[in-house]
Every structure is written in structure tokens, then in C-alpha cells.
Design an enzyme around this catalytic site. Structure first.
Site, PDB file in Angstrom:
ATOM      1  CB  SER A   1      -5.421   3.042  -4.898  1.00 14.73           C
ATOM      2  OG  SER A   1      -4.195   2.732  -3.843  1.00 14.73           O
TER       3      SER A   1
ATOM      4  CE1 TYR B   1      -0.950   0.796  -0.522  1.00 15.22           C
ATOM      5  CE2 TYR B   1       1.095   2.141  -0.378  1.00 15.22           C
ATOM      6  CZ  TYR B   1       0.067   1.478   0.098  1.00 15.22           C
ATOM      7  OH  TYR B   1      -0.168   1.801   1.523  1.00 15.22           O
TER       8      TYR B   1
END
Ligand SMILES: NC(=O)c1ccc[n+]([C@@H]2O[C@H](COP(=O)([O-])OP(=O)(O)OC[C@H]3O[C@@H](n4cnc5c(N)ncnc54)[C@H](OP(=O)(O)O)[C@@H]3O)[C@@H](O)[C@H]2O)c1
Ligand SMILES: *[C@@H]1O[C@H](CO)[C@@H](O)[C@H](O)[C@H]1NC(C)=O
Ligand SMILES: *[C@@H]1O[C@H](CO)[C@@H](O)[C@H](O)[C@H]1NC(C)=O
Ligand SMILES: *[C@@H]1O[C@H](CO)[C@@H](O)[C@H](O)[C@H]1NC(C)=O
Length: 321
Positions: free
Chosen positions: A209, A206
Site C-alpha cells: 500500500s 502494508y
């Protein structure tokens, strides 16, 4: 006063990490840098005006729940036409219905679309072109998260998160740019996360990204400066949404949402930021402080992340016993 004390104490502590020369230099020129920053911020905000939501056409990705849904509600309330997209068609229909109830004089177009599927994204743009042939703003909100240690994570999840959060959002942007360029002062809002500034444990894929999004859009902003397209990068902390239910992984640890803001409140802050044309949105003074200290004294914040990780590892060990 509390924050001032925290800043002061952190600087003193940080001085022992960085060495006194850097510390003294930074402290002396800090007021000058601060004023220069205020000047350039004003310059940006002035050139971003005038702009209002009324009668604009706005694409919102991930509008079936959470922040995206609240953003859709607020956009139509302010008089914008919206294109809402997500994978869960039924929930999207409900949101479209709610939007029409809030304002029946705007157009609401719902498109079932997985932003990680290139052909679905292309189809969505065909529909946008035939319905509106116009875009004034895109809100890149669709995203998924995770909540487990990297060594326990199925690697396909790391790729999947990247496909949606990063490749999905940048593909949408690639297709939207020709339309955005047709109108002056168009907007792009990227819903990043405070984890895109300070990565905490259990979020490797996460955080990757969200860091990628930041790098991409900071670079893109310099390309689009001449076209007067304003990119806003928002870094929310915890927001009460369905993000826990939608987390990927076999046993994701839940986010503690007890001191989280509501998605309505989050959306309100984002809408104001788009309207002004902010470069970035940080939600609290604590987050602003984190942003400042992370840049100047990286070791300081990293230590808190290590401490937090240690706590999680201990928890996992207890759980397995
Ligand atoms: N909640 C927080 O504490 C928090 C904090 C910081 C940042 N954020 C960011 O805020 C954004 C929105 O999250 P949320 O908290 O509102 O969670 P959420 O309620 O789970 O909403 C996520 C939205 O993204 C959509 N989505 C996911 N994958 C998609 C795909 N492949 N194609 C199209 N749409 C997709 C989901 O719809 P479908 O499943 O129907 O496709 C849903 O509408 C995310 O980018 C998240 O990283 C959240
Ligand atoms: C609805 O949309 C129109 C623009 O189409 C706008 O003038 C109006 O202020 C909006 N708001 C409400 C609550 O009707
Ligand atoms: C993004 O677009 C490129 C080129 O059109 C394509 O090869 C890639 O698969 C797309 N990725 C996603 C996640 O949509
Ligand atoms: C992408 O979407 C199309 C059309 O909905 C579908 O036929 C195709 O299987 C999808 N591709 C992937 C990789 O999911």
C-alpha cells in the site's frame, strides 16, 4: 564522520556487487548529480513560497490518534482551520476539544468518516463545501498496518489495508482536487513510511500500500506541477503511537517502539516540511543513507531484509515448539 565512513565502506562493498565500471562511473559523476539535485530542490522550494498555516483550511485524515492527532494540534496552533476525520467518533471529539483549547480563534470541524467508504467520503466533502468551500492542504495520514508472515495472513487483510491506505487516500484526493486547485500553492502531505522505501518482513500488504502511494503521488505531482500544487511524501521510521494496538491480523507481532520518536516530534517535522513544500521528508541520516543505497545498490539492503526475515522465522519456530 561515522556516516561518511559508512557511506565509503558501503560503496566499496557495493562495488563488488555491481561491477567496477558502474561503481567508478557513479563515484565520478556523483558530485555533479548532487549539485544538480541541490539546484532543482531550491527551485522547487522557492516556487512553493510564500505559504503559511495561518487562516488556511486543512483536512487531516486519521486524526483520532497518533501522528494525525499531533498534526491537528500543531495546525491549529499555527492558526489553521482544520477538518479532522476518523472512524472512532468519541476519540475524534476529544481531539476537536483539545484543538479548540489550543486555539479558540480557528474553526475545528470534526467528521466521522471511514475513508474506505466512498459514500462517507462524499458526505464529508458535502460538509466541507457547506462549511468552508475551501481547502488549502490535505494531510493523508489515515492508515493501518499488519505484522505477520504472508502465509499466515488472512488474504482479506491485504485487501483491507489497500482499501484504507491506498484507495481511501486516493479517493479523498480525487474529491479534494477541485478545491485545492482554487488556491495557489496548495499542499498535499502523504504520510508514507520508511517501509515504503525498504520493505521489511511481516509487512507484505502494508509495504504494497505504501509503495502504491508513492507511485501514485509521484505521477500526480508531475500532473499538478503546472497548478503549483506541492505534494510532500513523508517516510517516517518508528513513531510512538497506537499503531500496534490498531494492527490488523490474528496475531500481529508488535513493532519495537523503544527507539521511536514521539508523535509530537514527528508532527513537528511534517509541519515544517509542508510549510517549505519539500518533495520528500526522511527523518534521520540513517534513512537518507538507506534511500541512497537502495537506489544504487539494491542487493546490499535486500540482504539485511533477508537476515531480518530469517530471525523472525526462527522466532516463530521457537514459539510454536
Ligand atoms: N507509528 C509508526 O511507527 C509509523 C511509521 C511510519 C508511518 N506511519 C504511518 O502514520 C500514519 C498514522 O499512523 P499512527 O502511527 O499515528 O497510528 P494510529 O495511532 O493507529 O493512527 C491511525 C489513524 O488512522 C485512522 N484510520 C485508520 N483507518 C481509517 C479509516 N478507514 N478511515 C479513517 N481513518 C482511519 C485511525 O482512526 P480510527 O481508527 O478512529 O478510524 C487513527 O486516527 C499511518 O499511515 C501509518 O502507516 C506510522
Ligand atoms: C490562533 O489562530 C489565529 C488565526 O485564526 C492566529 O493568528 C494565532 O496565531 C493562532 N495561535 C494562537 C496560539 O492563538
Ligand atoms: C473510490 O472511488 C471509486 C469511484 O468513485 C469507488 O468505486 C471505490 O469504491 C472507492 N474506493 C474506496 C475505498 O473508497
Ligand atoms: C458506508 O457508509 C454508509 C453510511 O454510513 C453505510 O450505510 C454503509 O453500510 C457503509 N458501507 C460499507 C460497505 O461499509
Amino acid at each position: 564522520m561515522v556516516y561518511f565512513t559508512i557511506i565509503f565502506v558501503s560503496f566499496v562493498i557495493a562495488a563488488s556487487f555491481t561491477g567496477p565500471l558502474v561503481f567508478v562511473f557513479f563515484t565520478l559523476i556523483y558530485p555533479v548529480l548532487y549539485l544538480a539535485n541541490v539546484y532543482f530542490r531550491r527551485k522547487r522550494l522557492n516556487s512553493a513560497q510564500p505559504w503559511s498555516f495561518n487562516e488556511k483550511v486543512i483536512l487531516i485524515t486519521g486524526a483520532s490518534s497518533g501522528i494525525g492527532k499531533s498534526l491537528a494540534h500543531l495546525c491549529v496552533k499555527n492558526g489553521a482551520n482544520v477538518i479532522i476525520c476518523a472512524r472512532r467518533d468519541e476519540m475524534l471529539s476529544n481531539v476537536a476539544e483539545e484543538c479548540r483549547k489550543i486555539n479558540d480563534s480557528v474553526k475545528v470541524l470534526k467528521v466521522k468518516c471511514d475513508i474506505a467508504n466512498e459514500s462517507e467520503v462524499s458526505q464529508m466533502f458535502e460538509i466541507i463545501k457547506t462549511t468552508f468551500d475551501r481547502l488549502d492542504c490535505i494531510i493523508l495520514n489515515a492508515g493501518v498496518s499488519m505484522g505477520e508472515q504472508f502465509e499466515d495472513t488472512d488474504y482479506s487483510i491485504i485487501k483491507k489495508i489497500m482499501d484504507i491506505n491506498y484507495f481511501g487516500s486516493t479517493n479523498v484526493t480525487h474529491k479534494a482536487l477541485p478545491l485545492l486547485k482554487n488556491n495557489k500553492k496548495s499542499r498535499i502531505l502523504v504520510v508514507n513510511s520508511i517501509i515504503g522505501i525498504i520493505p521489511i518482513p511481516l509487512r507484505t500488504g502494508y509495504a504494497a500500500s505504501k509503495f502504491a502511494l508513492r507511485g501514485f503521488f509521484e505521477s500526480l505531482q508531475s500532473e499538478l506541477w503546472k497548478d503549483e500544487i506541492f505534494i510532500t511524501m513523508a517516510y517516517p521510521g518508528s513513531v510512538r503511537t497506537e499503531i500496534n494496538q490498531n494492527r490488523l491480523g490474528s496475531n500481529p507481532r508488535e513493532l519495537d517502539l523503544s527507539d521511536a520518536v514521539s508523535s509530537e516530534e514527528c508532527a513537528r517535522i511534517l509541519i515544517e516540511g509542508i510549510s517549505r513544500g519539500d518533495k520528500e521528508i526522511l527523518f534521520t541520516n540513517r534513512d537518507k543513507l538507506i534511500r541512497l543505497i537502495e537506489g544504487v545498490y539494491p542487493e546490499l539492503l535486500a540482504y539485511f531484509a533477508y537476515a531480518k526475515a530469517k530471525k523472525h522465522v526462527d522466532l516463530d519456530r521457537n514459539k510454536n515448539q
